[in-house]
Design an enzyme around this catalytic site. Sequence first.
Site, PDB file in Angstrom:
ATOM      1  N   HIS A  59      40.072 -23.781 -50.009  1.00 33.44           N
ATOM      2  CA  HIS A  59      39.956 -23.458 -48.754  1.00 33.44           C
ATOM      3  C   HIS A  59      41.175 -23.442 -47.804  1.00 33.44           C
ATOM      4  O   HIS A  59      41.383 -22.844 -46.806  1.00 33.44           O
ATOM      5  CB  HIS A  59      38.828 -24.471 -47.731  1.00 33.44           C
ATOM      6  CG  HIS A  59      39.484 -25.792 -47.362  1.00 33.44           C
ATOM      7  ND1 HIS A  59      39.108 -26.724 -48.395  1.00 33.44           N
ATOM      8  CD2 HIS A  59      40.379 -26.132 -46.593  1.00 33.44           C
ATOM      9  CE1 HIS A  59      39.861 -27.907 -47.802  1.00 33.44           C
ATOM     10  NE2 HIS A  59      40.742 -27.619 -46.849  1.00 33.44           N
ATOM     11  N   ASP A  94      35.570 -26.039 -54.565  1.00 31.64           N
ATOM     12  CA  ASP A  94      36.791 -25.895 -53.625  1.00 31.64           C
ATOM     13  C   ASP A  94      38.194 -26.244 -54.458  1.00 31.64           C
ATOM     14  O   ASP A  94      38.801 -26.997 -54.056  1.00 31.64           O
ATOM     15  CB  ASP A  94      36.518 -26.933 -52.531  1.00 31.64           C
ATOM     16  CG  ASP A  94      37.523 -26.401 -51.377  1.00 31.64           C
ATOM     17  OD1 ASP A  94      38.171 -25.430 -51.354  1.00 31.64           O
ATOM     18  OD2 ASP A  94      37.531 -27.576 -50.429  1.00 31.64           O
ATOM     19  N   SER A 173      44.351 -31.885 -47.207  1.00 28.21           N
ATOM     20  CA  SER A 173      43.687 -31.250 -48.177  1.00 28.21           C
ATOM     21  C   SER A 173      44.590 -30.321 -49.333  1.00 28.21           C
ATOM     22  O   SER A 173      45.540 -29.574 -48.687  1.00 28.21           O
ATOM     23  CB  SER A 173      42.832 -29.984 -47.416  1.00 28.21           C
ATOM     24  OG  SER A 173      42.181 -30.498 -46.397  1.00 28.21           O
TER      25      SER A 173
END
Length: 213
Positions: A59, A94, A173
């Site tokens: 992402h 992801d 992230s």
Amino acid sequence: MFNLIKVSLCLFLTIPLYTEASSDVYDNAVDKVVLIYSEDNMGSGVLISNRGFLLTNWHVVKDKKEFYVLTLAEGSYEENKRKAEVIKFNETSDLALLRLTTIPRNLKPIKISKVIPKVGDSVHAVGHPHGEMWSYSKGYISAHREEYSWQDNEVNFQGDVYQMQTPINPGNSGGPLVNDYGNLIGLNTFVSTQGQGLTYAVTVEEIIKFLSE
């Protein structure tokens, strides 16, 4: 497809695995962490090969036509700013594998742990929460969650994750979660919006499966 399989297998076979304990986790991990950014997004990544390969969350780079990677090394901002290309990704778990288009000298990749952390083990995160670059936080593993489902911007993901009490925020992230030895045990991925102090990382088992599949 054949060339992609060759790259994946060759990369997996040359990834450094495991190292001995160190008293200074941050100093050993920090130069393996990169900043990944585009016009409207910022995230983290971790170098896993001296050939310029790095891991991040899908992402972080999804739908980005152009993004840059900033490495932490001697030299100016422009000297450490590089482009990268997406080699492969897994939308479900992801995860994304990138490769720098130019490789800096003396690149030091992180080592990937062969030991699965236990509940209660100390873990450490390095990344760029809300743009506070190369920040460090520490916590512990709260639980292992298999086939866990989560959502980011209305995109559904699923995979094995660690539930943690390690402070992370947007910008972390794709950054590394490491053990007391400084070895990679996961990728910091998301924060629960339903409670406080609930953070999650994709497990090292998911990472190894992704790299070798």
